[in-house]
Enzyme design. Sequence first.
Site, PDB file in Angstrom:
ATOM      1  N   GLU A   1      -4.471   2.476  -4.697  1.00 43.69           N
ATOM      2  CA  GLU A   1      -3.024   2.579  -4.475  1.00 43.69           C
ATOM      3  C   GLU A   1      -2.435   1.299  -3.886  1.00 43.69           C
ATOM      4  O   GLU A   1      -1.327   1.303  -3.354  1.00 43.69           O
ATOM      5  CB  GLU A   1      -2.719   3.768  -3.542  1.00 43.69           C
ATOM      6  CG  GLU A   1      -3.198   3.606  -2.113  1.00 43.69           C
ATOM      7  CD  GLU A   1      -4.633   4.056  -1.882  1.00 43.69           C
ATOM      8  OE1 GLU A   1      -4.971   4.337  -0.717  1.00 43.69           O
ATOM      9  OE2 GLU A   1      -5.397   4.139  -2.858  1.00 43.69           O
TER      10      GLU A   1
ATOM     11  N   ASP B   1       0.839  -1.197   0.000  1.00 45.70           N
ATOM     12  CA  ASP B   1       0.000   0.000   0.000  1.00 45.70           C
ATOM     13  C   ASP B   1       0.878   1.252   0.000  1.00 45.70           C
ATOM     14  O   ASP B   1       1.829   1.360   0.788  1.00 45.70           O
ATOM     15  CB  ASP B   1      -0.899   0.002   1.237  1.00 45.70           C
ATOM     16  CG  ASP B   1      -1.881   1.156   1.229  1.00 45.70           C
ATOM     17  OD1 ASP B   1      -2.875   1.070   0.493  1.00 45.70           O
ATOM     18  OD2 ASP B   1      -1.642   2.136   1.960  1.00 45.70           O
TER      19      ASP B   1
END
Length: 324
Positions: free
Chosen positions: A238, A194
Amino acid sequence: MAVEYSHIVNFFKSIASRICYRRHVRYSHLKTLLTVMRDGILLVGHDGKIEYANETFCEQFSIDASPNSLTGMTSGALIAIIAASYKDTKSAIERIRFLVDQNEPCLGEEIAMSSGRTLLRDFIPIELSPGRMARVWHHRDVTALRAAQAKLETLTNIDGLTEVANRRKLDDYLPREVHRCASENLPLSFAMIDVDYFKKFNDRYGHLAGDDCLRRIAKTVQQCAHDPRDLIGRYGGEEFFALLPNADSAAAARIAALMHQRVCGLGIEHLDSGVSPYVTVSVGLVTLLPGPCTSMNDILKTADAALYQAKEQGRNRVCTRELL
């Protein structure tokens, strides 16, 4: 399928009857039709001799002779002529002989040719009358179709922005690798990656810069995987993933650390990050020895829990777990 097969048999039975007996009033019209067909047609009579071949068949098998010159030739002699046209000559000839011996219809069999083309073959034995069995070989060139299908499959499995694998590819690939590793008693590791404070990055630098950031991270993470079975992709937003079949906990930890290190090393400015002046990632890694009851959901949940731990501990780090 039964209805479709019935139509095919009836069509070719009509063709075979007209050609073999040559008494139908429209036989010449039929030959004209078959001559211009873009499907290859070969008819072998009950005596094993060629009754008919069209021009497309000769083109498909690189026969440098007119179709009429094949009439009356034995099927064995024809096989000797076309053998080199197959990608795997030995297997192809064995398959032809098997089909003839079994005398059972076989539809839609894919054939690889030495030219790189792909043909779809129908083998249809037809009883014209008691004791008189003709055999129809029907070939369709599906090279362009298969190429289009492969391209479409690639497009549906690739993330449009970053050009790495997408979630759809993961959903297809992960269960198969879990099964393989379980059957071969091999470890498997999976990482969730992440980008830290990515919303704040977008807010400050804009979405175009955000897209470029994701592309650079995807490329960097992908370069850290070296095993041909490894799969790097974008999970969504993301978040990225790294599927590392065959990697035990030590090997997977080294790869995860390298991914973390190299993303930091990109030096992408992120002044609103709470952990660094540059873009960083948090990584949740799980390693397991898959068994018959291992589920994809268990792996994803454990990796996600490890990622949550990395974020709770301050982000910009790798946290690992084992799934027992």
